[in-house]
Structures are given as structure tokens and as C-alpha cells.
Write a protein that holds these residues in place. Structure first.
Motif, PDB file in Angstrom:
ATOM      1  N   SER A 102       0.788  -1.169   0.005  1.00  0.00           N
ATOM      2  CA  SER A 102       0.014  -0.030   0.037  1.00  0.00           C
ATOM      3  C   SER A 102       1.174   1.213   0.059  1.00  0.00           C
ATOM      4  O   SER A 102       2.263   1.143   0.218  1.00  0.00           O
ATOM      5  CB  SER A 102      -0.920   0.034   1.241  1.00  0.00           C
ATOM      6  N   GLY A 103       0.268   2.322  -0.193  1.00  0.00           N
ATOM      7  CA  GLY A 103       1.045   3.550  -0.202  1.00  0.00           C
ATOM      8  C   GLY A 103       1.425   4.438  -1.623  1.00  0.00           C
ATOM      9  O   GLY A 103       1.960   5.207  -1.581  1.00  0.00           O
ATOM     10  N   GLY A 104       1.000   3.463  -2.493  1.00  0.00           N
ATOM     11  CA  GLY A 104       1.574   4.175  -3.801  1.00  0.00           C
ATOM     12  C   GLY A 104       0.640   5.256  -4.432  1.00  0.00           C
ATOM     13  O   GLY A 104      -0.389   5.577  -3.421  1.00  0.00           O
ATOM     14  N   GLY A 105       0.958   5.837  -5.500  1.00  0.00           N
ATOM     15  CA  GLY A 105       0.103   7.046  -5.904  1.00  0.00           C
ATOM     16  C   GLY A 105       0.867   8.010  -6.709  1.00  0.00           C
ATOM     17  O   GLY A 105       1.882   7.490  -7.311  1.00  0.00           O
ATOM     18  N   LEU A 106       0.273   9.204  -6.832  1.00  0.00           N
ATOM     19  CA  LEU A 106       0.558  10.252  -8.025  1.00  0.00           C
ATOM     20  C   LEU A 106       1.443  11.303  -7.224  1.00  0.00           C
ATOM     21  O   LEU A 106       0.881  11.840  -6.028  1.00  0.00           O
ATOM     22  CB  LEU A 106      -0.337  10.717  -8.762  1.00  0.00           C
TER      23      LEU A 106
END
Length: 114
Positions: A7-11
Motif C-alpha cells: 500500500s501507499g502508492g500514488g501520484l
């Protein structure tokens, strides 16, 4: 059954930071090395960082000084703190655990773009 959930991914914009987490179940987590790999579009999967059961770390040259891997054995979790992110860090990031084989998570997307 060993399971790894990232978890923790993003833009994020160039120069920004993200922290990835990977929760591990079904294994004696504290006994095993764990790490992170990534795969960018059109490229092969590549090593990012690893941490042994004793806390010794190793990093790819491309992330040295910018990324930090750590682990919390009480929470069965491994982290990847990513600072000074660059567009070339854009990839799907995978958590791994080296036990009786190599186990992989499903991956989390990190996109670095303005």
C-alpha cells in the motif's frame, strides 16, 4: 499461506516523497530477508532494496541516498521511504519475502509526474 499486501502508492510530483508499506502474513517474518523490486512500463523488473532479518540493507545505485528500507518485526511490515522522487522512478513496486522460496506481493503503482 504467505501473503504480501503493498500500500501507499500514488501520484506525486517530482521532488516529492512517498512511503510504501507491505504487510506480510503466513510467515515467520522476522526470520527472513525482505525487499522491494519495481517494474517500469516496457522494462524488466529490477531490484530496488533489501533488508535482512538482522537489519542489514542494500540498495540499487539508482535509489541510493534517496530511498530507505526499514522493517517493523512486531507489525510484520516492511517499508520503503522514497524521497526526492524522479519521473524515472515511475513503476509498479513489488514487495518480496525470501523464505522457502521468493514470495511477491501484487504491486502498487507509483507515478512521478508534474
Amino acid at each position: 499461506q504467505v501473503q504480501l499486501v503493498e500500500s501507499g502508492g500514488g501520484l506525486v510530483q517530482p521532488g516529492g516523497s512517498l512511503r510504501l508499506s507491505c504487510a506480510v502474513s503466513g510467515s515467520f517474518f522476522s526470520f527472513h530477508s525482505t525487499g522491494w523490486y519495481r517494474q517500469a512500463p516496457g522494462k524488466s523488473r529490477e531490484f530496488v532494496a533489501t533488508i535482512t532479518s538482522g537489519g542489514r540493507t542494500n540498495y540499487a545505485d539508482s535509489v541510493k541516498g534517496r530511498f530507505t528500507i526499514s522493517r517493523d518485526n512486531a507489525k510484520n511490515t516492511v517499508y520503503l521511504q522514497m524521497n526526492s522522487l524522479k519521473p524515472e522512478d515511475t513503476a509498479v513496486y513489488y514487495c518480496t519475502l525470501a523464505s522457502d522460496g521468493m514470495y511477491w506481493g501484487q504491486g502498487t503503482q507509483v507515478t512521478v509526474s508534474s
